[in-house]
Every structure is written in structure tokens, then in C-alpha cells.
Write a protein that holds these residues in place. Structure first.
Motif, PDB file in Angstrom:
ATOM      1  N   HIS A   1       0.827  -1.208   0.000  1.00  0.00           N
ATOM      2  CA  HIS A   1       0.000   0.000   0.000  1.00  0.00           C
ATOM      3  C   HIS A   1       0.863   1.261   0.000  1.00  0.00           C
ATOM      4  O   HIS A   1       1.941   1.284   0.594  1.00  0.00           O
ATOM      5  CB  HIS A   1      -0.935  -0.006   1.205  1.00  0.00           C
ATOM      6  N   PRO A   2       0.391   2.306  -0.642  1.00  0.00           N
ATOM      7  CA  PRO A   2       1.215   3.512  -0.791  1.00  0.00           C
ATOM      8  C   PRO A   2       1.332   4.350   0.469  1.00  0.00           C
ATOM      9  O   PRO A   2       2.243   5.173   0.577  1.00  0.00           O
ATOM     10  CB  PRO A   2       0.496   4.305  -1.888  1.00  0.00           C
ATOM     11  N   LYS A   3       0.438   4.146   1.439  1.00  0.00           N
ATOM     12  CA  LYS A   3       0.469   4.985   2.642  1.00  0.00           C
ATOM     13  C   LYS A   3       0.030   4.138   3.830  1.00  0.00           C
ATOM     14  O   LYS A   3      -1.138   3.773   3.952  1.00  0.00           O
ATOM     15  CB  LYS A   3      -0.462   6.187   2.467  1.00  0.00           C
TER      16      LYS A   3
ATOM     17  N   ASP B   1       4.899   5.440  -0.281  1.00  0.00           N
ATOM     18  CA  ASP B   1       5.336   5.440  -1.673  1.00  0.00           C
ATOM     19  C   ASP B   1       5.129   6.875  -2.134  1.00  0.00           C
ATOM     20  O   ASP B   1       4.000   7.307  -2.375  1.00  0.00           O
ATOM     21  CB  ASP B   1       4.483   4.471  -2.490  1.00  0.00           C
TER      22      ASP B   1
ATOM     23  N   ARG C   1       5.389   8.487  -4.714  1.00  0.00           N
ATOM     24  CA  ARG C   1       4.706   8.738  -5.981  1.00  0.00           C
ATOM     25  C   ARG C   1       3.194   8.719  -5.824  1.00  0.00           C
ATOM     26  O   ARG C   1       2.478   9.312  -6.635  1.00  0.00           O
ATOM     27  CB  ARG C   1       5.105   7.676  -7.013  1.00  0.00           C
ATOM     28  N   ARG C   2       2.708   8.028  -4.776  1.00  0.00           N
ATOM     29  CA  ARG C   2       1.258   7.861  -4.622  1.00  0.00           C
ATOM     30  C   ARG C   2       0.793   8.279  -3.229  1.00  0.00           C
ATOM     31  O   ARG C   2      -0.202   7.773  -2.716  1.00  0.00           O
ATOM     32  CB  ARG C   2       0.880   6.398  -4.873  1.00  0.00           C
TER      33      ARG C   2
ATOM     34  N   SER D   1      -3.883  10.400  -2.761  1.00  0.00           N
ATOM     35  CA  SER D   1      -4.817   9.723  -3.648  1.00  0.00           C
ATOM     36  C   SER D   1      -5.451  10.750  -4.573  1.00  0.00           C
ATOM     37  O   SER D   1      -5.700  11.885  -4.174  1.00  0.00           O
ATOM     38  CB  SER D   1      -5.897   9.000  -2.829  1.00  0.00           C
ATOM     39  N   PRO D   2      -5.726  10.401  -5.821  1.00  0.00           N
ATOM     40  CA  PRO D   2      -6.159  11.380  -6.818  1.00  0.00           C
ATOM     41  C   PRO D   2      -7.590  11.875  -6.643  1.00  0.00           C
ATOM     42  O   PRO D   2      -7.950  12.910  -7.169  1.00  0.00           O
ATOM     43  CB  PRO D   2      -6.023  10.616  -8.140  1.00  0.00           C
TER      44      PRO D   2
ATOM     45  N   ARG E   1      -8.091   1.303  -0.074  1.00  0.00           N
ATOM     46  CA  ARG E   1      -9.129   1.312  -1.092  1.00  0.00           C
ATOM     47  C   ARG E   1      -9.912   0.006  -1.029  1.00  0.00           C
ATOM     48  O   ARG E   1      -9.364  -1.046  -0.671  1.00  0.00           O
ATOM     49  CB  ARG E   1      -8.512   1.495  -2.472  1.00  0.00           C
TER      50      ARG E   1
ATOM     51  N   GLY F   1      -2.568  -0.054 -11.273  1.00  0.00           N
ATOM     52  CA  GLY F   1      -2.376   0.757 -10.079  1.00  0.00           C
ATOM     53  C   GLY F   1      -1.995  -0.016  -8.838  1.00  0.00           C
ATOM     54  O   GLY F   1      -2.372   0.364  -7.722  1.00  0.00           O
TER      55      GLY F   1
ATOM     56  N   ASP G   1       1.210  -2.479  -6.705  1.00  0.00           N
ATOM     57  CA  ASP G   1       2.653  -2.638  -6.546  1.00  0.00           C
ATOM     58  C   ASP G   1       2.976  -4.126  -6.519  1.00  0.00           C
ATOM     59  O   ASP G   1       2.575  -4.837  -5.601  1.00  0.00           O
ATOM     60  CB  ASP G   1       3.104  -1.968  -5.240  1.00  0.00           C
TER      61      ASP G   1
END
Length: 418
Positions: free
Chosen positions: A138-140, A204, A206-207, A210-211, A220, A303, A305
Motif C-alpha cells: 500500500h502507498p500509505k 510510496d 509517488r502515490r 490519492s487522486p 481502497r 495501479g 505494486d
């Protein structure tokens, strides 16, 4: 009534909380909480260590109807805190919980990031591997650390398995003299000595944002569908696990957050990507260089990893952490040896897809020799295909054996406690 007061992240006690503390006949808390509070001189104090003795003292004190028990805790004591144990022992109706600001919220505030999309994991008194796998997938992620599972131990694991992650170590939150917020690589964290009770944010970069605006907090949601069509993956010459096979394989693998999954002979990485979409950390092993690039491209397109490992099994497997579940695709002459290695190391299950009837007995034997209970099916499927004249026929796909071996439940539970 047991009054539980969240403190320790910088906010002063309210007048109401101060009054409760002043009237206490028994105060329970960590040494740092007791030292920072103004306690009544005649109140009994219990320093939290092992929880059971402290609960026994509370129980004894409550036998006196005039007793006033106060428990001091960090931040929000209902968030991975003592409220659960108190409610189980004394009942929720016996508690007056007054939460403070959660340490995770404070840590994210210090670095200016929202945390509604973060996954929070406690490693305090728990197996560190779950936190490591969530950080990888997970990115966070925020990790609540503890003795033996602190920033150094987490950094050491991630330095080898997810070196590109950034760690933010937050210590002594709320202490104006000793609070530290430090950003570093996993290797740098591993080389330091730390206060074991910290909050570590794993990013991460880069992410990290969240967009889109979220509706549900935390990770998510799981995928809205799975067993995706082959057209949704880049692949070569139809060398991809077909969606019918993938659907049953995913059902047997059971990938979930906190798991680590191997995809051996990954090809396009379709199984690896689908496992990652369920929240698992995944390593995809592929012996061809162009296959490794396809795996990376497919992971990026969906999307997720996925760690792509270039090399041949079973040789490269010695460099990977033990998996919860393994998927093995394809079937060369060395398939039984690969299955044997995977089956010995898998904590829960191994799933094998193969086309050759001749190799089924050897694969089943390898699963059984490793202590797994083996089962399997032969999958036949036919898809609707158009014909001239606006009519439809059934186009048969090649039959595929799907074999799996599950570790008995008692063995899984024993492994989980080690």
C-alpha cells in the motif's frame, strides 16, 4: 465507573479530565503517562506492563463502591488501545472513555498529509510480518511499533524488500522538548536505535496523495470484479492464465491484506496483479527479461505494486520471505522440484496450474510430502464465439489441471504464533 483518559499527544487535560484525575483512588498508566500527570498524593498507582495484573488490581479496587479508577492512555485509547481489554473484562457500560487526539493523526498532521486513505497497522506485541506486507502493498501505511517491532526492525525488513519506500519516524509526539519527526530510507531507519513506542509512516512518495476524494476511509475497497479478461493485460502469444482458471485459483489462494503471495512463472503477471488488487503484497518470479517488463507494465496499468523478480525458480526463491500463498503456472520438467520448495515454505496454500496429465501425480506427491492436503480439478471451458450469419458457436479452450494443497488448520495457527 472506570474513567479512561487519552493523553500524551500534546493537548492538555480538560478541566473535566483534571477533576476526574484529582478524585482518583487508583491511577493506571504507562510510566511516562504517570510521570507527566499531576496525581493525587494518596492515590494508588499501577504502572502498565503485562496487562492481566493491572486488570486484577482494577477489579479489586472496584470492589470498594467508593473507588474512583482512572486509566491514562495514549491518544485515542479506543484505537488499538486499552479500551478493548477493559470492555472485555468489565463491560462497556463500566467505562467513561475520553479520547485524545490519535497519535496517527498527529503524525500525519506533522508532515502535512491526509490520512483518510492510510492503512493503520499495529505491530505492538504482534508479528511484524503483517506490517511489512501491508507497507509493501500500500502507498500509505502507518505502523504503531513496539518492543522488538520498532522502526529499526521494520526498516531492516523493508530495506531488502521495499527499499524505494520512504519512512517517517515520529517519536515522543506532543512532547515539546523531545518530539522528533524524521524522514529517511528504510536502510537508514535500520541503522539507528529508537524509542520502541513510535509511529512510523511508510510512504510510496509517488502515490502519497490519492487522486480523488474518498468516501470510505482506509485502504481502497477490494476490486469490484476479478478474473479480468485477458485483454486487460499485456501478454505474449496468449501466454496468460485464462480468466476461468484465474477465478478458481484466486478463490483457493485467498489473497488478502497482510498476506505475501508468490506468483511463480508469472508470465504476464495476471495472477500477481489480481492478488495485489485484493491488498496482498506480491512477488512475481519470471525467468525472461521481457516477461519481467510486462509484469511491471501490467502492475502499473492496474495501479498496484508487484515486485517483479527476474530469475528461475527454485533458485531465486531463497531470497524471498516465506509466502502465505503461492501460485505456480506452467509446467516444465522441474515443476515437481519447484512445487516441493514452495510447499515447504508456504504458510497456508499452494495452487498449481498445468496442462500435462503426466505431471499431475508428481505435483500431488510434492504437495503431500510437504504436509499439505492436496485436491484438484480438471477445468474444461467453452466460450461463446461468433459465426458468420449472426450466429454463435462454442469455442473450446484447452483443458487445464488446477491442483492445490492446503496446510492443515492446526499447522497454520501454530505458524502464525511463532
Amino acid at each position: 465507573m472506570i474513567t479512561v483518559i487519552g493523553t500524551g499527544t500534546g493537548a492538555p487535560l480538560s478541566v473535566r479530565d483534571g477533576e476526574a484525575l484529582a478524585a482518583a483512588t487508583l491511577v493506571v498508566g504507562a510510566r511516562r503517562h504517570l510521570a507527566a500527570a499531576e496525581l493525587p498524593v494518596d492515590a494508588q498507582q499501577v504502572v502498565l506492563g503485562p496487562l492481566a495484573p493491572a486488570l486484577d488490581v482494577i477489579d479489586k479496587e472496584r470492589a470498594d463502591g467508593a473507588a474512583q479508577v482512572v486509566v491514562l492512555a495514549s491518544g485515542d485509547p479506543g484505537f488499538f488501545g486499552i479500551v478493548r481489554s477493559l470492555a472485555e473484562r468489565f463491560g462497556a457500560d463500566a467505562l467513561d472513555v475520553r479520547p485524545g487526539v490519535p497519535s496517527v493523526a498527529v503524525a500525519f498532521a506533522r508532515i502535512g498529509l491526509p490520512w483518510d486513505d492510510a492503512v493503520v497497522v499495529s505491530a505492538h506485541g504482534r508479528d511484524l510480518r503483517t506490517a511489512v506486507n501491508v507497507c509493501r502493498a500500500h502507498p500509505k501505511t502507518a505502523v504503531l511499533t513496539g518492543p522488538g517491532a520498532g522502526p529499526a526492525e521494520l526498516g531492516a525488513e523493508l530495506a531488502y524488500r521495499a527499499a524505494e519506500r520512504t519512512l517517517v519516524v515520529a517519536t515522543a509526539l506532543g512532547d515539546p522538548e523531545h518530539e522528533r519527526i524524521e524522514r529517511m530510507t528504510p536502510a537508514q531507519a535500520a541503522a539507528r536505535e529508537w524509542d520502541a513506542v513510535s509511529v512510523v509512516i511508510c510512504l510510496d512518495e509517488r502515490r502519497a496523495l490519492s487522486p480523488a476524494q474518498k468516501t470510505v476511509a482506509g485502504a481502497r475497497p477490494g476490486p469490484d470484479r476479478w478474473a479480468l479478461d485477458e485483454a486487460e493485460f499485456e501478454h505474449r502469444d496468449s501466454m496468460i492464465t485464462k480468466f476461468e482458471v484465474r477465478a478458481l485459483a484466486l478463490a483457493r489462494l485467498g489473497p488478502r491484506m497482510g498476506d505475501f503471495v508468490w506468483d511463480i512463472g508469472a508470465g504476464s503477471g495476471s495472477v500477481a496483479v489480481e492478488c495485489a488488487r485484493f491488498g496482498a503484497a506480491v512477488a512475481a518470479v519470471e525467468k525472461t527479461a521481457d516477461g519481467v517488463e510486462r509484469i511491471r507494465a501490467n502492475a502499473a496499468a492496474h495501479g498496484v505494486d508487484v515486485r517483479a523478480v527476474h530469475g528461475a525458480a527454485p533458485t531465486v526463491l531463497s531470497h524471498l520471505a516465506d509466502p502465505d500463498a503461492v501460485f505456480i503456472g506452467g509446467g516444465g520438467a522441474d515443476l515437481p522440484a519447484i512445487v516441493s520448495v514452495c510447499a515447504r515454505r508456504a504458510r497456508r496454500t499452494v495452487v498449481v496450474a498445468l496442462a500435462a496429465l503426466d505431471r499431475v501425480p508428481a505435483v500431488r506427491e510434492a504437495l503431500s510430502q510437504a504436509g499439505l492436503v492436496s485436491e484438484g480439478v480438471l477445468l474444461h471451458s467453452s466460450r461463446l464465439a461468433p459465426l458468420p450469419g449472426d450466429v454463435t458457436r462454442l469455442a473450446a479452450a484447452n483443458p487445464v489441471f488446477l491442483l492445490w494443497g492446503d496446510r492443515p488448520a492446526d499447522s497454520v495457527n501454530e505458524g502464525a504464533t511463532q
